[in-house]
Write a protein that holds these residues in place. Structure first.
Motif, PDB file in Angstrom:
ATOM      1  N   LYS A 500       0.832  -1.203   0.000  1.00 17.15           N
ATOM      2  CA  LYS A 500       0.000   0.000   0.000  1.00 17.15           C
ATOM      3  C   LYS A 500       0.866   1.253   0.000  1.00 17.15           C
ATOM      4  CE  LYS A 500      -3.619   2.413   2.610  1.00 17.15           C
ATOM      5  NZ  LYS A 500      -4.491   2.387   3.814  1.00 17.15           N
ATOM      6  N   ALA A 501       1.907   1.268   0.824  1.00 18.63           N
ATOM      7  CA  ALA A 501       2.806   2.423   0.865  1.00 18.63           C
ATOM      8  C   ALA A 501       3.550   2.576  -0.459  1.00 18.63           C
ATOM      9  CB  ALA A 501       3.801   2.277   2.017  1.00 18.63           C
ATOM     10  N   ALA A 502       3.920   1.464  -1.087  1.00 18.10           N
ATOM     11  CA  ALA A 502       4.700   1.512  -2.325  1.00 18.10           C
ATOM     12  C   ALA A 502       3.943   2.188  -3.444  1.00 18.10           C
ATOM     13  CB  ALA A 502       5.093   0.101  -2.746  1.00 18.10           C
ATOM     14  N   GLY A 503       2.652   1.910  -3.564  1.00 14.26           N
ATOM     15  CA  GLY A 503       1.860   2.534  -4.610  1.00 14.26           C
ATOM     16  C   GLY A 503       2.325   2.183  -6.008  1.00 14.26           C
ATOM     17  N   TYR A 504       1.937   3.003  -6.978  1.00 10.77           N
ATOM     18  CA  TYR A 504       2.311   2.784  -8.372  1.00 10.77           C
ATOM     19  C   TYR A 504       3.676   3.395  -8.645  1.00 10.77           C
ATOM     20  CZ  TYR A 504       2.512   3.484 -13.404  1.00 10.77           C
ATOM     21  OH  TYR A 504       2.917   3.492 -14.714  1.00 10.77           O
ATOM     22  N   PRO A 505       4.599   2.717  -9.352  1.00  6.44           N
ATOM     23  CA  PRO A 505       4.546   1.337  -9.813  1.00  6.44           C
ATOM     24  C   PRO A 505       5.344   0.399  -8.913  1.00  6.44           C
ATOM     25  CG  PRO A 505       6.269   2.472 -10.995  1.00  6.44           C
ATOM     26  CD  PRO A 505       5.740   3.441  -9.959  1.00  6.44           C
ATOM     27  N   GLY A 506       5.443   0.771  -7.624  1.00  4.36           N
ATOM     28  CA  GLY A 506       6.302   0.034  -6.709  1.00  4.36           C
ATOM     29  C   GLY A 506       5.966  -1.434  -6.567  1.00  4.36           C
ATOM     30  N   THR A 507       4.702  -1.785  -6.689  1.00  2.00           N
ATOM     31  CA  THR A 507       4.311  -3.174  -6.494  1.00  2.00           C
ATOM     32  C   THR A 507       4.816  -4.093  -7.598  1.00  2.00           C
ATOM     33  OG1 THR A 507       2.180  -2.617  -7.500  1.00  2.00           O
ATOM     34  CG2 THR A 507       2.277  -2.654  -5.096  1.00  2.00           C
ATOM     35  N   THR A 508       5.324  -3.536  -8.700  1.00  2.00           N
ATOM     36  CA  THR A 508       5.891  -4.359  -9.771  1.00  2.00           C
ATOM     37  C   THR A 508       7.410  -4.464  -9.656  1.00  2.00           C
ATOM     38  OG1 THR A 508       6.143  -2.474 -11.290  1.00  2.00           O
ATOM     39  CG2 THR A 508       4.034  -3.657 -11.320  1.00  2.00           C
ATOM     40  N   ALA A 509       7.994  -3.924  -8.608  1.00  2.00           N
ATOM     41  CA  ALA A 509       9.445  -3.924  -8.443  1.00  2.00           C
ATOM     42  C   ALA A 509       9.927  -5.256  -7.876  1.00  2.00           C
ATOM     43  CB  ALA A 509       9.868  -2.780  -7.516  1.00  2.00           C
ATOM     44  N   ALA A 510      11.218  -5.507  -8.007  1.00  3.75           N
ATOM     45  CA  ALA A 510      11.829  -6.752  -7.543  1.00  3.75           C
ATOM     46  C   ALA A 510      12.264  -6.681  -6.087  1.00  3.75           C
ATOM     47  CB  ALA A 510      13.030  -7.093  -8.417  1.00  3.75           C
ATOM     48  N   VAL A 511      11.703  -5.770  -5.322  1.00  3.30           N
ATOM     49  CA  VAL A 511      12.039  -5.622  -3.906  1.00  3.30           C
ATOM     50  C   VAL A 511      11.813  -6.945  -3.176  1.00  3.30           C
ATOM     51  CG1 VAL A 511      11.259  -4.528  -1.766  1.00  3.30           C
ATOM     52  CG2 VAL A 511      11.573  -3.159  -3.834  1.00  3.30           C
ATOM     53  N   ASN A 512      12.722  -7.308  -2.293  1.00  4.27           N
ATOM     54  CA  ASN A 512      12.583  -8.509  -1.472  1.00  4.27           C
ATOM     55  C   ASN A 512      11.183  -8.547  -0.861  1.00  4.27           C
ATOM     56  OD1 ASN A 512      12.752 -10.565   0.440  1.00  4.27           O
ATOM     57  ND2 ASN A 512      14.786  -9.980   1.146  1.00  4.27           N
ATOM     58  N   PRO A 513      10.371  -9.566  -1.148  1.00  2.93           N
ATOM     59  CA  PRO A 513       9.010  -9.612  -0.607  1.00  2.93           C
ATOM     60  C   PRO A 513       8.953  -9.496   0.909  1.00  2.93           C
ATOM     61  CG  PRO A 513       9.279 -11.273  -2.316  1.00  2.93           C
ATOM     62  CD  PRO A 513      10.640 -10.694  -2.055  1.00  2.93           C
ATOM     63  N   ALA A 514      10.014  -9.897   1.598  1.00  4.95           N
ATOM     64  CA  ALA A 514      10.025  -9.800   3.053  1.00  4.95           C
ATOM     65  C   ALA A 514       9.900  -8.354   3.522  1.00  4.95           C
ATOM     66  CB  ALA A 514      11.299 -10.428   3.619  1.00  4.95           C
ATOM     67  N   LEU A 515      10.380  -7.411   2.722  1.00 13.05           N
ATOM     68  CA  LEU A 515      10.284  -6.009   3.109  1.00 13.05           C
ATOM     69  C   LEU A 515       8.842  -5.533   3.148  1.00 13.05           C
ATOM     70  CD1 LEU A 515      13.360  -4.611   1.189  1.00 13.05           C
ATOM     71  CD2 LEU A 515      12.923  -4.249   3.617  1.00 13.05           C
ATOM     72  N   ARG A 516       7.985  -6.117   2.326  1.00 18.90           N
ATOM     73  CA  ARG A 516       6.578  -5.697   2.293  1.00 18.90           C
ATOM     74  C   ARG A 516       5.841  -6.077   3.580  1.00 18.90           C
ATOM     75  NH1 ARG A 516       7.535  -1.996  -1.237  1.00 18.90           N
ATOM     76  NH2 ARG A 516       7.759  -2.681  -3.399  1.00 18.90           N
ATOM     77  N   GLU A 517       6.370  -7.053   4.315  1.00 16.91           N
ATOM     78  CA  GLU A 517       5.748  -7.500   5.563  1.00 16.91           C
ATOM     79  C   GLU A 517       6.521  -7.022   6.782  1.00 16.91           C
ATOM     80  OE1 GLU A 517       2.889  -9.050   5.279  1.00 16.91           O
ATOM     81  OE2 GLU A 517       3.096  -9.001   3.090  1.00 16.91           O
ATOM     82  N   ASN A 518       7.454  -6.124   6.582  1.00 17.32           N
ATOM     83  CA  ASN A 518       8.399  -5.785   7.641  1.00 17.32           C
ATOM     84  C   ASN A 518       7.856  -4.769   8.648  1.00 17.32           C
ATOM     85  OD1 ASN A 518      11.300  -5.948   8.578  1.00 17.32           O
ATOM     86  ND2 ASN A 518      11.083  -3.750   8.340  1.00 17.32           N
ATOM     87  N   VAL A 519       8.304  -4.919   9.896  1.00 19.06           N
ATOM     88  CA  VAL A 519       8.107  -3.925  10.942  1.00 19.06           C
ATOM     89  C   VAL A 519       9.454  -3.398  11.425  1.00 19.06           C
ATOM     90  CG1 VAL A 519       7.364  -3.551  13.337  1.00 19.06           C
ATOM     91  CG2 VAL A 519       5.902  -4.823  11.752  1.00 19.06           C
ATOM     92  N   LEU A 520      10.393  -4.309  11.649  1.00 16.77           N
ATOM     93  CA  LEU A 520      11.670  -3.945  12.262  1.00 16.77           C
ATOM     94  C   LEU A 520      12.823  -4.471  11.419  1.00 16.77           C
ATOM     95  CD1 LEU A 520      13.565  -3.000  14.557  1.00 16.77           C
ATOM     96  CD2 LEU A 520      12.965  -5.102  15.786  1.00 16.77           C
ATOM     97  N   HIS A 521      13.682  -3.564  11.008  1.00 13.25           N
ATOM     98  CA  HIS A 521      14.921  -3.930  10.325  1.00 13.25           C
ATOM     99  C   HIS A 521      16.040  -3.861  11.355  1.00 13.25           C
ATOM    100  CE1 HIS A 521      18.415  -3.953   7.896  1.00 13.25           C
ATOM    101  NE2 HIS A 521      18.501  -2.659   7.667  1.00 13.25           N
ATOM    102  N   LEU A 522      16.583  -5.032  11.708  1.00  8.43           N
ATOM    103  CA  LEU A 522      17.644  -5.117  12.711  1.00  8.43           C
ATOM    104  C   LEU A 522      19.002  -5.218  12.037  1.00  8.43           C
ATOM    105  CD1 LEU A 522      16.371  -7.695  15.368  1.00  8.43           C
ATOM    106  CD2 LEU A 522      16.705  -5.250  15.703  1.00  8.43           C
TER     107      LEU A 522
END
Length: 629
Positions: A500-522
């Motif tokens: 939802k935050a990514a919006g257009y056209p972010g959802t078509t990017a090759a970003v690691n899917p884990a980032l889409r579910e992320n809360v905390l980056h350690l």
């Protein structure tokens, strides 16, 4: 010098930065065939290893001079500045003193063509020091550097490296923690001066319509923030102002203060300009070269091509409101150690009981999901100082939020701390909205990190691990044990770059899917001394991976963030790329069958290895060779 232009366009296809109008042509290659474009079907070179200085396949000095002529004199053969600290013909006490006392604060290292801030990946050679002993060797720094100021320079460098089988690397600022911007015996493309900026009005791309920003791959965040300040608009930038505003930061995702609101840097990209392994200069968007448009937005840098510029979304002005707090445990008597404690202000509490300290940290970390859901981020550090002494400090940031709303968002945190016996007082004087882009900056005002031997290990903690008290408590216990047992510094960021935050056209990017579910980056941080032997480095890597295993086990499939990940990350293909790895590997093989681009833990890199003389793990101080089957 950067130019600010206002273009009124209906299509991005008409837009080009000034340095992108100077291209390599077949006329340029007629007199020097070593820079010819690729022809026919690509395949790996017959030689198992890349050419090496002094070997029979390394170009002669005459060939390098011809190459430099093709580049209009842009070829550099620099040494590391730290050579000034070592006895020999380049020794200079005044320069050495400057490097140690002043260079960190004025961007000197950022502007150097070879230096990377984390030195251990290039062999930890030639660190600046007073009364330095030993010999300053070149280590894993590149042999030659192309100071690229036009696309022509980039194309010629790619073609030369491919045709002469030379290892090629790409560098901008040197904010590199995994060895992607160094390589012994290499030719480096230094993109640092591709820093033009244009504002595009009337830009249309798919469902996006409005103002967009077009800027070169050498533009730094502090320069990008200045453009926002001048034009009273917002562009998603990074948290550290001396990193590149796109480049490697964007290629692996790219997070900052607006990540939970607008997504990652990779989510902002509407169009890319890129030089591919065949030497061609292409435009990649959702209609043309779509495989590159997918891969270059989150699929890792330094492996599909050299991005020369990007066109990204812009937003109305955003304000940020911030609040800080600190917790310290068992203050050490040592003055230097105490200096690493949280600032001694009204929002810092001291405790003398380790369990009470960790209980307070647990309450704060439990609150991180609320920060992300409110569109906010935070940035915190927890330092182990020895003898059960710890320091923690954090700053929470909410975008487009009033003081009243911020106080309401923070109230549950302070209520929970109070119930646990911590009478924190919210510092309301901090709750003042300020422009995201701040005030105008100068080259010296951002300040840069100094040289270091920091090694990062990263883990992404998803929403699922905050779903119940039971799963969160198990997750936090694993986090705590890594710092308590291993003495590792913890750096945490609450970021939620959801679809939802990514919006257009972010959802078509090759970003690691884990980032889409992320809360905390350690991030767990250690120092890897230059004095480590190869065996000590292997032992340390095994020890830290053992410490992190319980955290990895309780976050199955969650992965790691490559820009602050470890080149020794287990199962790195899944950790850094997730389910996208196979499709990205197809792009890599299609676009670079010659093996022109290589960097550790990038897509397809498992087919190559750096052969070091001493077997030092993850070092780039050695010859690059294909892995024998």
């Amino acid at each position: 010098m950067r130019k600010l232009c206002f273009l009124f366009l209906a299509s991005a296809a008409q837009a080009a930065l000034e340095f992108e109008s100077v291209l390599l042509t077949t006329e340029h290659t007629k007199g020097f065939r070593a820079v010819e474009f690729a022809k026919g079907e690509g395949r790996l070179p017959k030689a198992r290893c890349k050419a090496w200085p002094g070997s029979n396949d390394w170009p002669s000095d005459f060939e390098w001079r011809l190459f430099n002529a093709t580049l209009d004199g842009a070829l550099l053969k620099p040494t590391t500045p730290s050579i000034a600290c070592y006895r020999g013909p380049d020794f200079n006490a005044a320069t050495c003193s400057y490097l140690l006392n002043n260079a960190t604060n004025n961007g000197f290292w950022i502007d150097d063509p070879v230096t990377v801030l984390t030195q251990w990946t290039q062999g930890g050679t030639c660190m600046p020091a007073l009364n330095a002993t030993g010999t300053c060797t070149h280590g894993g720094f590149p042999h030659f550097v192309v100071n690229a100021t036009t696309v022509k320079h980039v194309q010629a460098a790619v073609n030369y490296a491919r045709n002469k089988n030379i290892r090629l690397i790409i560098k901008n600022t040197g904010h590199d923690f995994g060895g992607r911007s160094v390589g012994a015996g290499s030719l480096s493309i230094w993109t640092h001066n591709l820093n033009a900026f244009e504002l595009l009005k009337g830009y249309k791309k798919g469902s996006y319509s409005g103002t967009a920003a077009h800027f070169g791959s050498g533009l730094l965040n502090w320069q990008l923030f200045n453009e926002m300040f001048r034009n009273n608009l917002t562009i998603v930038g990074g948290g550290q102002r001396t990193i590149g505003a796109n480049g490697g930061w964007m290629a692996s995702g790219g997070h900052g203060h607006l990540t939970s609101l607008y997504g990652l840097a990779a989510d902002q990209v509407l169009e890319l300009r890129v030089v591919t392994a065949d030497g061609r200069y292409l435009v990649a968007d959702e209609e043309q070269n779509t495989d590159l448009f997918y891969a270059l937005r989150g699929g890792g840098g330094s492996t599909y091509g050299v991005v020369t510029s990007v066109i990204v979304k812009t937003y109305p002005p955003v304000t940020l409101i911030s609040s800080s707090l600190g917790i310290a445990c068992n203050p050490p008597p040592d003055t230097n150690a105490r200096a690493r404690y949280a600032p001694l202000d009204s929002n810092t509490k001291f405790v003398n009981n380790t369990d009470r300290f960790w209980n307070a940290i647990s309450i704060y970390f439990r609150f991180k999901r609320s920060i992300v859901l409110a569109g906010g981020t935070d940035w915190d550090y927890l330092y182990p100082l020895g003898n059960n002494s710890y320091s923690f400090r954090t700053r929470i940031t909410f975008p487009n939020t009033s003081a009243t709303a911020a106080e309401a968002l923070l109230k549950p945190l302070y209520d929970n701390l109070l119930r646990a016996g911590f009478n924190f007082t919210l510092n309301r004087t901090e709750l003042v909205p300020v422009p995201y882009f701040g005030t105008a900056l100068t080259p010296s005002s951002p300040g840069s990190n100094g040289l270091q031997n920091t090694r990062y290990r990263s883990r992404l903690i998803p929403h699922d691990n905050f779903a119940t008290d039971a799963i969160f408590n198990r997750t936090f216990a694993a986090m705590r044990s890594i710092t308590e047992q291993g003495g590792l510094t913890l750096h945490g960021l609450s970021i939620g770059p959801s679809a939802k935050a990514a919006g257009y056209p972010g959802t078509t990017a090759a970003v690691n899917p884990a980032l889409r579910e992320n809360v905390l980056h350690l991030c767990y941080m250690t120092t890897q001394p230059s004095s480590f032997t190869a065996q000590q480095a292997r032992d340390e890597e095994a020890h830290v991976n053992k410490l992190l295993k319980p955290l990895r086990d309780i976050t199955p499939g969650a992965g790691s963030y490559m820009n602050e990940g470890d080149p020794g990350e287990p199962d790195w293909q899944w950790s850094f790329y997730g389910a996208h790895y196979r499709s990205l590997l197809r792009v890599k093989r299609r676009r670079d069958p010659w093996g022109v681009f290589w960097a550790p833990t990038t897509v397809g890199s498992e087919g190559w290895e750096v052969v070091t003389l001493d077997g030092y793990p993850r070092s780039q101080n050695g010859r690059l060779c294909r892995v024998e089957q």
